[in-house]
Motif scaffolding. Structure first.
Motif, mmCIF file in Angstrom:
data_model
loop_
_atom_site.group_PDB
_atom_site.id
_atom_site.type_symbol
_atom_site.label_atom_id
_atom_site.label_comp_id
_atom_site.label_asym_id
_atom_site.label_seq_id
_atom_site.Cartn_x
_atom_site.Cartn_y
_atom_site.Cartn_z
ATOM 1 N N GLN A 15 43.830 42.961 40.787
ATOM 2 C CA GLN A 15 43.846 41.548 40.433
ATOM 3 C C GLN A 15 45.286 41.024 40.474
ATOM 4 O OE1 GLN A 15 41.335 39.607 39.853
ATOM 5 N NE2 GLN A 15 39.586 40.958 39.480
ATOM 6 N N LYS A 455 31.689 48.481 34.760
ATOM 7 C CA LYS A 455 31.932 47.248 34.019
ATOM 8 C C LYS A 455 33.200 46.509 34.429
ATOM 9 C CE LYS A 455 33.965 49.826 30.159
ATOM 10 N NZ LYS A 455 33.798 50.170 28.732
ATOM 11 N N GLN A 456 34.137 47.222 35.017
ATOM 12 C CA GLN A 456 35.342 46.520 35.459
ATOM 13 C C GLN A 456 35.066 45.558 36.610
ATOM 14 O OE1 GLN A 456 38.122 49.062 37.660
ATOM 15 N NE2 GLN A 456 36.476 50.558 37.862
ATOM 16 N N TRP A 458 32.311 43.556 37.039
ATOM 17 C CA TRP A 458 31.569 42.331 36.772
ATOM 18 C C TRP A 458 32.128 41.600 35.568
ATOM 19 C CZ3 TRP A 458 28.634 47.041 36.071
ATOM 20 C CH2 TRP A 458 28.353 47.372 34.736
ATOM 21 N N MET A 459 31.780 40.348 35.474
ATOM 22 C CA MET A 459 32.216 39.533 34.344
ATOM 23 C C MET A 459 31.001 39.195 33.483
ATOM 24 S SD MET A 459 35.068 36.917 35.890
ATOM 25 C CE MET A 459 33.947 36.038 36.949
ATOM 26 N N GLY A 460 31.259 39.080 32.178
ATOM 27 C CA GLY A 460 30.173 38.732 31.272
ATOM 28 C C GLY A 460 29.140 39.840 31.201
ATOM 29 N N ALA A 545 33.745 40.234 39.345
ATOM 30 C CA ALA A 545 35.039 39.897 38.758
ATOM 31 C C ALA A 545 36.116 39.761 39.823
ATOM 32 C CB ALA A 545 35.426 40.961 37.737
ATOM 33 N N LEU A 596 34.214 33.861 44.350
ATOM 34 C CA LEU A 596 33.544 34.858 43.531
ATOM 35 C C LEU A 596 32.063 34.931 43.868
ATOM 36 C CD1 LEU A 596 35.162 33.862 40.119
ATOM 37 C CD2 LEU A 596 35.843 35.731 41.619
#
Lengths: 781, 117
Positions: A15, A455-456, A458-460, A545, A596
């Protein structure tokens, strides 16, 4: 979706991300501009005389180019039509009925092939009213097209890009092309405006363009019998800050971009400011991008090798363009190639597998790929402008039928009903036909891994649709395994999952018409599809993400999902659980440079092989017995007495002609050209010797009747043949065996035939044949 | 601090340069915020004369609807205070609160699409 390398995967997870999108509208070159030169031009014209050439020459016109017909120079207000050919005085267009041709209309032929259907033509045979003649593309008669067939070509996507340091590098390869007959062809490339400008081989690699403009690239594959061509288009621009030929539209936004496998591809809605006049129906749209991952500027993704900067390829949908004059913007819809195929209606097509095809509806040793090639090659221009790749097994199939439906449905229904397959465009516009995710042998492992996500990534919180009970209680599939024309056998097969007993919950589902190879293959397919339709996680939605640019809806690839108990409030645990993408919706926000995806994935599961359902030779009666039917005896038919005047070596033969067309002169109706002329002495030529050959010179329905006798005595069955159109007997009169020694057993035969001019009728005898009367009655014309 | 836009040193330097807080795109599954890659900086003037305001307006107009500009700003996040050249930036139209006694008050100029900051 492309499989990212480990370094690309690491980059994707670096990122922040930034994406700068650019919009390209391909501007085709005019190869011929002229005017209609025909004072009597009228609706329906195909061959149009022209003069007043203002641009180009007919020598630059290729088959399938697009012509605009307008009331002013360069306009297309009268129509848009496919060109068949051009010479120094005429342009031949595809069959058309919606263009009101008129003298002095302006014709603008573009170096550009629209994605359109090609219509067949079926006419009554002028030589024989009961026959029809099939043509493709109005007047292409069948010669050997369905034997030689051809190639499903891949040439990579249409392209657009910027000159960087004076050069735009475009990568080309024909990898993925497939010749349906297995013939090896020679791949010849031509790159207009590129360096090198030509190349022979499968993979030219990078071609350099150093001048802004719009160019055509072509790939031709030729062999002993095959000959196919496909075109791709390249738009080269200056960067806005670096030159005076940037893309026409710089102020625009992506209002919507997304697609699903069920829809067949992505569609895009674009709003562009100050762009009126820059966009018209069927325009080729290419969206390309500059991308950064962390501090690294690099493009990732795309199925076409080294074409990662191309994010979307599609066409402007006719009728979707709307203008807002007050705020000076235009909105329009762009569809993927498969989406466009869904908007183009084709004619119905029906084909049968044959060893030696003799007409358009017969195809040599028909198979899945041959059927698709035939339809797309002769009924559309799809193969001229799109990559097309089939990834499933090339099973033999006896018939291919498409209704009068869209090009998409013609192929889509064929693979859906026959193979449980789908036709889907990827983002770059390549058309993939592949078995659906549940229809492969081992869905959990058949597909390559595109992303192992945790999990890294995706968001939420993911939106998890969990199926708590089965939707399908029983799945029954049936179809035909056809061996091909060599052996020509076929077998019907059925299979049921989970087995003889259905599940307690869910609804039963039955489908027939599958293209099969074996019972075990059907059992595996049924079991896997049953499991797929009942999978625990039919849909999980992830907001990714970052710019996971490698993700696409086609071809099917595996997403391995890792989810710890603490990752969601529901505590669902998944460890490398295999999923595949069904849908992607992208959100592009140019103000913060984010691009995204939100992906919807479905679980891949291996099923348990279904059970064979035996198919009895005859349908079971289920307790119902059809009552026997008493058929009354056929009354005896009395025939007129024989003229026996020819017995003992003399034959009385005659031809009786009756009916409305009787002209009293039978020699004008038939002529005797056989071994024996009318009225000559009868001779016994031996077994099956030809007696007469009667050439009918007037078409019509004839009653043929022959009476015959044998002089010899014996126990062998006597018979008498009539052959139509040659010596092959098609009708046989049986004279009974005569063990008692009674002489002159009699056989009478009567048949009707529809005879045409010059059709011969032969009468054959056998040993011991005595004499015969032969009547030919013309009943109607 | 010397702010330059398109190579032009502003005749009236801003009284304040502030980096706009980046809005998060979301929070990833591990709890980390996901940020966009680009930032915005806002230049502010309490009061500015008409010529200086006209200079800002002219720079904006020169970039046009589609152009980008290089901007020199105090470098974001540097361990030492120093100016830095950022390219490919986008100018929003300058704005002001009120016009008073031939001066512009509360002038703001937003510079967007700043990469590498």
């Amino acid at each position: 979706m492309s499989i990212p390398t480990s370094s690309e995967l690491a980059l994707i997870r670096t990122q922040p991300h930034q994406t700068q999108m650019w919009l390209s509208v391909f501007r085709p070159t005019t190869v011929l501009a002229c005017q209609v030169n025909n004072p009597s031009a009228a609706k329906g014209d195909r061959v149009v005389p022209y003069d007043t050439v203002s641009t180009g020459s007919y020598t630059n016109v290729q088959a399938d180019y697009t012509a605009l017909i307008g009331s002013t120079a360069g306009a297309g207000d009268i129509g848009r039509i496919r060109v068949r050919s051009a010479d120094a005085s005429n342009i031949t267009f595809a069959e058309n009925s919606d263009i009101a041709w008129a003298d002095r209309l302006f014709i603008t032929v573009l170096k550009y092939v629209d994605l359109v259907p090609i219509f067949p033509r079926i006419i009554q045979d002028p030589a024989k009213a009961t026959n029809v003649i099939f043509y493709k593309d109005y007047d292409l008669a069948y010669t050997n097209q369905n034997t030689v067939l051809g190639t499903l070509l891949c040439a990579t996507n249409h392209k657009a890009g910027f000159l960087n340091n004076g050069t735009y590098q475009a990568y080309w390869t024909a990898t993925g092309s497939y010749t349906v007959t297995g013939e090896t062809g020679t791949y010849s490339w031509y790159f207009e405006g590129g360096t090198p400008s030509t190349y022979v081989g499968l993979e030219p690699g990078y071609v350099s363009y150093n001048t802004p403009g719009h160019y055509q690239a072509s790939l031709t594959v030729t062999g002993a019998t095959i000959n196919d061509v496909t075109y791709r288009y390249v738009s080269v621009y200056d960067r806005p800050e670096a030159g005076n030929k940037p893309p026409d539209i710089l102020r625009w936004e992506l209002e919507e971009i997304g697609g699903s496998r069920d829809e067949g591809g992505h569609s895009v809605k674009i709003k562009a400011w100050d762009a009126a006049g820059f966009v018209s129906a069927n325009d080729l749209i290419v969206i390309f991008a500059d991308e950064w991952f962390g501090t690294t500027q690099q493009n990732i993704g795309g199925n076409a090798k080294n074409n990662s900067s191309i994010k979307f390829v599609g066409y402007v949908v006719d009728g979707s363009i709307s203008y807002n004059w007050q705020e000076s913007f235009v909105e329009f819809q762009v569809e993927s190639p498969v989406g466009m195929m869904g908007l183009k209606e084709g004619f119905s097509v029906s084909c049968e597998s044959k060893k030696s095809p003799a007409t358009w509806f017969e195809i040599a040793d028909l198979s899945v790929t041959r059927a698709m090639y035939h339809y797309l090659r002769w009924h559309s221009t799809v193969l001229k402008v799109c990559d097309f790749q089939y990834t499933g097994p090339d099973y033999k199939v006896q018939y291919f039928d498409s209704d009068r439906e869209s090009l998409k449905d013609a192929i889509g229904k064929f693979v859906e009903m026959g193979l449980r397959g789908q036709i889907v465009s990827d983002k770059q516009g390549k058309i993939w036909v592949e078995l659906s995710a549940g229809a492969t042998n081992n869905p959990e492992t058949d597909f390559p891994v595109a992303l192992s996500m945790s999990k890294q990534d995706w968001m939420g919180e993911p939106q998890i649709d969990e199926r708590l009970q089965k939707e399908i209680s029983y799945l029954e599939y049936g179809g035909i395994a056809y061996s091909g024309v060599t052996t020509g056998t076929f077998a019907a097969m059925m299979s049921g999952a989970p087995g003889a007993a259905p599940s307690y919950v869910g609804k039963p589902e039955r489908e027939q018409g599958l293209i099969l190879v074996s019972q075990s293959q059907l059992n595996t397919l049924t079991g896997n599809m049953f499991a797929y339709k009942n999978s625990r996680f039919p849909d999980i939605e992830f907001n990714m993400a970052g710019n996971y640019a490698n993700l696409d809806i086609a071809p099917i690839e595996r997403i391995q999902v890792n989810m710890a108990q603490t990752d969601t409030s529901r505590g669902i645990v998944l460890n490398n659980a295999p999923f595949h993408i069904n849908r992607i919706a992208w959100t592009y926000n140019p103000s913060n440079g984010s691009f995204l995806p939100t992906i919807n994935v479905a679980q891949l599961v291996n099923g348990v092989a279904a059970e064979t359902i035996p198919i009895p030779p005859q349908p079971p009666d289920q307790g119902f017995k059809t009552p026997s039917i008493q058929i009354p005896a056929i009354p005896a038919i009395t025939f007129p007495g024989l003229d026996l005047s020819g017995l003992g070596g003399e034959l009385t033969d005659y031809i009786s002609l009756f009916g409305n067309s009787f002209d009293g002169v039978f020699t004008s109706i038939v002529s005797w050209t056989g071994l024996r002329a009318k009225g000559t002495a009868f001779q016994f030529p031996g077994n099956f010797g030809r007696l007469y050959e009667v050439n009918i010179v007037k078409s019509g329905v004839y009653l043929i009747r022959a009476n015959c006798r044998w002089t010899s005595i014996g126990t062998a069955t006597r018979y008498f043949n009539i052959g139509i159109g040659g010596d092959i007997p098609v009708f046989r009169a049986i004279g009974a065996a005569d063990p008692t020694g009674v002489s002159n057993p009699l056989a009478v035969c009567t048949t009707y035939v529809v005879a045409t001019q010059n059709l011969s009728i032969t009468v054959n005898d056998v040993t011991g044949f005595a004499d015969a009367n032969f009547e030919l009655l013309r009943l109607m014309s | 601090m010397t702010v330059r836009i398109s190579g032009t040193t502003l005749q009236t330097q801003p009284s304040d340069v502030s980096w706009v807080t980046r809005p998060t795109l979301g929070i990833d599954g591990a709890g980390h915020p996901v940020y966009p890659a680009i930032r915005s900086a806002q230049l502010s003037w309490d009061i500015i004369d008409a010529a200086s305001y006209g200079e800002l307006q002219g720079l904006y107009a020169a970039a046009g609807n589609t152009g980008t500009v290089p901007v020199t700003l105090p470098q974001y996040g540097s361990t030492t205070y120093q100016d830095h050249d950022y390219s490919g930036c986008v100018l929003h139209e300058p704005e002001y609160d009120k016009y008073f006694e031939q001066t512009y008050m509360g002038v703001k100029l937003l510079i967007a699409n700043i990469r590498g900051a």
